[in-house]
Design an enzyme around this catalytic site. Sequence first.
Site, PDB file in Angstrom:
ATOM      1  N   CYS A   1     -21.025   8.588   9.603  1.00 29.86           N
ATOM      2  CA  CYS A   1     -21.845  10.004   8.904  1.00 29.86           C
ATOM      3  C   CYS A   1     -22.511  10.582  10.223  1.00 29.86           C
ATOM      4  O   CYS A   1     -23.421   9.620  10.731  1.00 29.86           O
ATOM      5  CB  CYS A   1     -22.523   9.735   7.739  1.00 29.86           C
ATOM      6  SG  CYS A   1     -23.300  11.141   7.100  1.00 29.86           S
TER       7      CYS A   1
ATOM      8  N   HIS B   1     -16.291  12.660   0.942  1.00 29.70           N
ATOM      9  CA  HIS B   1     -17.329  12.368   1.911  1.00 29.70           C
ATOM     10  C   HIS B   1     -18.187  13.563   1.739  1.00 29.70           C
ATOM     11  O   HIS B   1     -19.479  13.441   1.471  1.00 29.70           O
ATOM     12  CB  HIS B   1     -17.034  12.239   3.189  1.00 29.70           C
ATOM     13  CG  HIS B   1     -18.180  11.660   4.099  1.00 29.70           C
ATOM     14  ND1 HIS B   1     -18.647  10.356   4.378  1.00 29.70           N
ATOM     15  CD2 HIS B   1     -18.808  12.559   4.760  1.00 29.70           C
ATOM     16  CE1 HIS B   1     -19.550  10.377   5.211  1.00 29.70           C
ATOM     17  NE2 HIS B   1     -20.030  11.593   5.360  1.00 29.70           N
ATOM     18  N   GLU B   2     -17.849  14.813   2.028  1.00 28.76           N
ATOM     19  CA  GLU B   2     -18.450  16.177   2.218  1.00 28.76           C
ATOM     20  C   GLU B   2     -19.037  16.480   0.742  1.00 28.76           C
ATOM     21  O   GLU B   2     -20.032  17.064   0.596  1.00 28.76           O
ATOM     22  CB  GLU B   2     -17.584  17.391   2.964  1.00 28.76           C
ATOM     23  CG  GLU B   2     -17.181  16.866   4.155  1.00 28.76           C
ATOM     24  CD  GLU B   2     -18.422  16.316   5.139  1.00 28.76           C
ATOM     25  OE1 GLU B   2     -19.421  16.873   5.101  1.00 28.76           O
ATOM     26  OE2 GLU B   2     -17.856  15.803   5.912  1.00 28.76           O
TER      27      GLU B   2
ATOM     28  N   HIS C   1     -22.283  14.946  -0.082  1.00 30.33           N
ATOM     29  CA  HIS C   1     -23.323  15.498   0.793  1.00 30.33           C
ATOM     30  C   HIS C   1     -23.769  16.788  -0.164  1.00 30.33           C
ATOM     31  O   HIS C   1     -25.064  17.092  -0.305  1.00 30.33           O
ATOM     32  CB  HIS C   1     -22.855  16.228   1.938  1.00 30.33           C
ATOM     33  CG  HIS C   1     -23.024  15.025   2.981  1.00 30.33           C
ATOM     34  ND1 HIS C   1     -24.176  14.298   3.514  1.00 30.33           N
ATOM     35  CD2 HIS C   1     -22.037  14.624   3.996  1.00 30.33           C
ATOM     36  CE1 HIS C   1     -23.979  13.849   4.513  1.00 30.33           C
ATOM     37  NE2 HIS C   1     -22.669  13.415   5.020  1.00 30.33           N
TER      38      HIS C   1
END
Length: 199
Positions: A109, A151-152, A155
């Site tokens: 990351c 993953h995004e 966030h």
Amino acid sequence: RYYISYKSTRRNFNMSHKDIITINDVERFPILQMRAQECSTPINTDDAAAVNKMISLMNEIDYAAGIAAPQIGYPKRIFVLKDKDKYETFINPVIISVGVQTKKEQEGCLSFPGWCVKVERPTFVKVQYYDTLGGLHESSFNDIEARAIFHEMDHLNGVLLSEHLQKQIDKENKKKNDALALREKRKKFEKAKRKKARR
């Protein structure tokens, strides 16, 4: 195609960029822990400026193939993925469905330079999202692209790589504690058995 899979460039995970919030950025780090806010559609000029900045950063950091707006201090529900020289912007993305099959792979990351954590994620995801002009899309992604999406999305929801690592640590500690408790239980059982045999 996503930076988490680039074993040959893993040395670059130790690098950081001043415009990207990292774990060492005490003042701005709380932004990464917030749930990002929805954008208007089509996006406004501030949102568009953030998208341009994200793409510019990915051009500078050649091993990065994805970045979310909170990572540059802009807490909106935007992320950008790169496939070779093409960029795809996701505005207000919503996960519609996920696959049953999962796979555990290492992830890095940009906000955690030097980190590489194994994370288990579904290998399929269907996402609904808007583009920068306000057009609505629904697309399916598999394998590494699906991992990039998850993953995004993490966030945008304030979920960090450190939390996945902590879950692994807690899981391993539970296994160790369970094994220790089982050994102690067996010891007590054997002790009671020997004591009974002596009678």
